[in-house]
Scaffold this motif. Structure first.
Motif, PDB file in Angstrom:
ATOM      1  N   GLY A 455       0.801  -1.210   0.000  1.00  0.00           N
ATOM      2  CA  GLY A 455       0.000   0.000   0.000  1.00  0.00           C
ATOM      3  C   GLY A 455       0.833   1.258   0.000  1.00  0.00           C
ATOM      4  O   GLY A 455       2.066   1.223  -0.016  1.00  0.00           O
ATOM      5  N   ARG A 456       0.171   2.366   0.041  1.00  0.00           N
ATOM      6  CA  ARG A 456       0.867   3.663   0.147  1.00  0.00           C
ATOM      7  C   ARG A 456       1.494   3.814   1.526  1.00  0.00           C
ATOM      8  O   ARG A 456       2.579   4.364   1.674  1.00  0.00           O
ATOM      9  CB  ARG A 456      -0.120   4.806  -0.127  1.00  0.00           C
ATOM     10  N   ALA A 460      -2.299  -2.833   1.793  1.00  0.00           N
ATOM     11  CA  ALA A 460      -3.520  -2.348   1.143  1.00  0.00           C
ATOM     12  C   ALA A 460      -4.311  -3.570   0.692  1.00  0.00           C
ATOM     13  O   ALA A 460      -3.857  -4.710   0.829  1.00  0.00           O
ATOM     14  CB  ALA A 460      -3.186  -1.453  -0.038  1.00  0.00           C
ATOM     15  N   TRP A 490      -6.744   6.423  -0.447  1.00  0.00           N
ATOM     16  CA  TRP A 490      -5.761   6.222  -1.511  1.00  0.00           C
ATOM     17  C   TRP A 490      -6.296   5.173  -2.481  1.00  0.00           C
ATOM     18  O   TRP A 490      -6.852   4.161  -2.057  1.00  0.00           O
ATOM     19  CB  TRP A 490      -4.434   5.740  -0.933  1.00  0.00           C
ATOM     20  N   ARG A 492      -5.532   3.077  -6.433  1.00  0.00           N
ATOM     21  CA  ARG A 492      -4.587   2.725  -7.500  1.00  0.00           C
ATOM     22  C   ARG A 492      -5.305   1.804  -8.476  1.00  0.00           C
ATOM     23  O   ARG A 492      -5.863   0.778  -8.073  1.00  0.00           O
ATOM     24  CB  ARG A 492      -3.372   2.004  -6.917  1.00  0.00           C
ATOM     25  N   TRP A 555      -0.290   5.158  -6.983  1.00  0.00           N
ATOM     26  CA  TRP A 555      -1.143   5.551  -5.862  1.00  0.00           C
ATOM     27  C   TRP A 555      -1.483   7.037  -5.944  1.00  0.00           C
ATOM     28  O   TRP A 555      -0.623   7.864  -6.237  1.00  0.00           O
ATOM     29  CB  TRP A 555      -0.449   5.271  -4.530  1.00  0.00           C
ATOM     30  N   HIS A 557      -3.982  10.085  -3.812  1.00  0.00           N
ATOM     31  CA  HIS A 557      -4.810  10.417  -2.655  1.00  0.00           C
ATOM     32  C   HIS A 557      -6.030  11.222  -3.099  1.00  0.00           C
ATOM     33  O   HIS A 557      -5.914  12.158  -3.901  1.00  0.00           O
ATOM     34  CB  HIS A 557      -4.026  11.233  -1.622  1.00  0.00           C
ATOM     35  N   ASP A 611      -6.308   1.953  -0.098  1.00  0.00           N
ATOM     36  CA  ASP A 611      -5.526   1.999   1.138  1.00  0.00           C
ATOM     37  C   ASP A 611      -6.013   3.167   1.985  1.00  0.00           C
ATOM     38  O   ASP A 611      -6.489   4.188   1.448  1.00  0.00           O
ATOM     39  CB  ASP A 611      -4.034   2.176   0.808  1.00  0.00           C
TER      40      ASP A 611
END
Length: 653
Positions: A455-456, A460, A490, A492, A555, A557, A611
């Protein structure tokens, strides 16, 4: 004040065609021939197991009522079904002659089966409308005597397909059969006992089977449900949900439990329990589950419990926000009682789509209706359009389901499905969960096999776009109402087409309160939408979108904020997209859940990963959002309604 419906002359209005209302005498009807040929059409359904050689299949279904199959009727609606003391299945419906409207020339009709629903006899007209509406069948069987009683509701009919005028002249009636439905008594008016003068507008029996109590000091009591309204001459002032009961085999009836809800001057009301179904719990209490429509409380189902045999409710009705259905009648049935083989099993039949009447599903309760399976665990009968339904126990472990369905419209036909507990399957093992760190939150359910990924910040969850999702169990702190809020997460993904829901909260469709944000790569954008309800039924939406889909596999936000009269969306802290707020609440009426990676109806799913999903019941400042984006920093936890790091998946055991 509006006149007492019992004293209204039953005359044709000017728009009625000239016709004579025939007096209904004892109706001698053709008995079901032994071994009658099964001429009903079969219909497509969910795949069924074939069963062991020589045995009946675990699932089969057929068309039971259809206009082209049963001449003289434009359509059939409002199914109800019971099993007689001697094992005969009786399938009731409204035969609508001229159109499919609710207030036309409507007869009560019946088909019977003496072999557990494998073959059916011809259509019998057991209560002729004669130009008026005779409907809302609510049958109940007295197993002591074998008598089958049928409550119904009458109103003056009309030629067009419009609804009954308000206030509507609806009155309750009752007839019975002592020969398994072959012949029926003349109906008698029950207004003197079941229609108080103040219940002077809408009135409805059932429509669904009633029950006979088997336990306790009220053993043998007969019960069916009633819902009705009061009118003051200018407007509807209250809704009443009630039970009718008889202790002498149906000769005398009384109004028992009543729960009433006022309607405000502006037309709003908290609840409107109607079209209620009931079952006796193992402890002898009576559980009542009803349709909920257009109230200010969350949910399309509500419930109440009676602990004195239906004479009163232990508490007012409460909505069930997480039991996902459209606004529709449904049915509850006991499949088996608790015993040495494990907990009892109750069944609930209703469409599973929270927006439209489609996808008939059977859901189970393993704790006497204190909780129900979600749509991910229910058994699909059909993905066609589907509406009202009722169930009867044919034999131990075998159920008959009668429901409205159609490939084009739920009113196309009434089907009969026969299935076994083997087809339903055993109780599923608990799904894995992931933590929710919001105050007093329970873990969220991980569905479909969503897997961990990098994950970030830490781990995730990855979603495959097929059946993966995360669903949060309902709790009162989740709905945001009219408050400002912030969604931070987050995402992706790299999909080039489709709709990819990141977060979806509330309902779905044009007339349900909701908040969602999703990737729309075909339109090269990420878009968020908020639909609010303001007043009795005024729906307004606000939508914002970015100028790129951000589907580059990296990723990003996202922050969605409602504040200062605006809805604002920003990705990676860039200049926000903003639109005027839609005044009102984002949490009313519709079924409610918070979903990650899927729409609430499951018809669109994300391919990608999420995430650090957070929802706050206030607008976060730019500084707070920057600290979350750069450092995954904590924020005042008291305002968090959801906080899912999505770092780990674990067993719920």
């Amino acid at each position: 004040m509006a006149s007492d419906p019992r004293n209204r002359p039953r005359t044709r209005r000017r728009w009625r065609r000239a016709s004579v209302l025939l007096a209904v005498a004892a109706l001698a009807l053709t008995p079901l021939p032994a071994g009658a040929a099964d001429t009903d059409d079969t219909v497509s359904a969910a795949p069924a197991d074939s069963g062991s050689p020589g045995s009946a299949p675990d699932f089969d279904q057929r068309i039971l009522f259809k206009s082209g199959q049963d001449a003289g009727y434009f359509c059939f609606r409002i199914p109800a079904i019971v099993t007689s003391k001697d094992g005969t299945l009786l399938a009731f419906a409204e035969g609508r002659k001229d159109n499919c409207g609710d207030a036309g020339d409507i007869d009560l009709v019946l088909k019977r089966s003496t072999d557990g629903g494998r073959t059916w006899g011809p259509l019998q007209v057991i209560n002729e409308g004669g130009g008026d509406t005779h409907g809302n069948p609510a049958p109940v069987v007295d197993t002591r005597t074998g008598r089958i009683l049928l409550a119904s509701t009458y109103n003056t009919g009309r030629d067009d397909s419009q609804s009954c005028e308000v206030p509507c002249d609806r009155t309750p009636h009752l007839q019975y059969s002592d020969d398994d439905g072959a012949t029926w008594s003349a109906p008698r008016d029950l207004s003197s006992t079941l229609l108080p003068p103040t219940w002077n507008s809408w009135y409805a029996t059932g429509p669904v089977h009633g029950i006979q109590l088997r336990h306790g000091r009220h053993r043998g009591r007969l019960l069916f449900t009633v819902n009705t309204e009061s009118h003051d001459g200018t407007r509807i002032t209250a809704n009443h949900a009630a039970l009718a009961y008889s202790d002498d085999g149906g000769r005398r009836w009384r109004i028992g439990a009543v729960d009433s809800y006022p309607t405000a001057q502006d037309g709003t009301f908290r609840q409107k329990p109607s079209e209620m179904t009931l079952v006796e719990r193992a402890d002898g209490s009576v559980y009542v589950n009803g349709r909920e429509q257009d109230g200010t409380d969350l949910g399309h189902r509500d419930y109440a419990v009676s602990r004195d045999g239906g004479e009163s409710f232990a508490a007012p009705f409460r909505t069930i926000p997480g039991l996902s259905t459209p606004m529709v009648q449904g049915s509850v049935l006991r499949l088996r009682a608790p015993g040495r083989d494990g907990p009892g099993r109750l069944l609930f039949s209703a469409p599973a789509d929270p927006d439209r009447r489609r996808t008939m599903m059977i859901r189970s309760s393993w704790d006497e209706a204190r909780g129900w399976e979600g749509t991910d665990r229910g058994k699909v009968v059909t993905t066609d359009w589907s509406g009202y339904s009722d169930m009867a126990l044919i034999a131990p472990g075998t159920v008959g389901l009668m429901y409205e369905g159609g490939a084009v419209d739920a009113r196309d036909e009434i089907r009969f499905a026969r299935f076994t507990e083997d087809w339903l399957g055993p109780r599923a093992a608990p799904s894995p969960v992931t933590d929710d760190r919001a105050p007093r939150a329970r873990p969220a359910t991980v569905l479909g096999g969503a897997t961990g990924t990098g994950g970030r910040f830490g781990g995730a969850l990855a979603f495959d776009g097929t059946d993966d999702a995360v669903r949060l169990p309902y709790r009162p702190s989740l709905p945001l109402g009219t408050r400002d809020f912030t969604v931070s997460l987050w995402f992706r993904y790299s999909a080039a087409s489709g709709q990819h829901p990141f977060l979806w909260m509330g309902g779905i469709g044009g007339k349900q309160a909701q908040v969602w944000v999703r990737g729309e790569p075909s339109s090269n954008r990420v878009r968020a939408l908020m639909t609010t309800v303001n007043g009795p039924a005024t729906y307004t939406s606000a939508s914002v979108a970015t100028t790129t889909a951000h589907n580059d596999g990296a990723w990003h936000h996202l922050a969605l904020t409602r504040a200062d009269g605006h809805l604002t969306l920003t990705v990676d802290g860039a200049d926000p997209a903003s639109a005027p707020d839609a005044p009102g609440t984002v949490s009313r009426s519709s079924p409610f859940a918070l979903h990650l990676g899927e729409a609430v109806d499951g018809r669109s799913r994300m391919t990608g990963a999420l995430d650090e999903v957070r929802v706050y019941a206030r607008a976060l400042t730019d500084t707070e959002l920057r600290r979350i984006r750069e450092f995954n920093a904590p924020v005042d936890g008291k305002s968090a309604t959801a906080h899912l790091p999505l770092d780990h998946i674990r067993s719920s055991r």
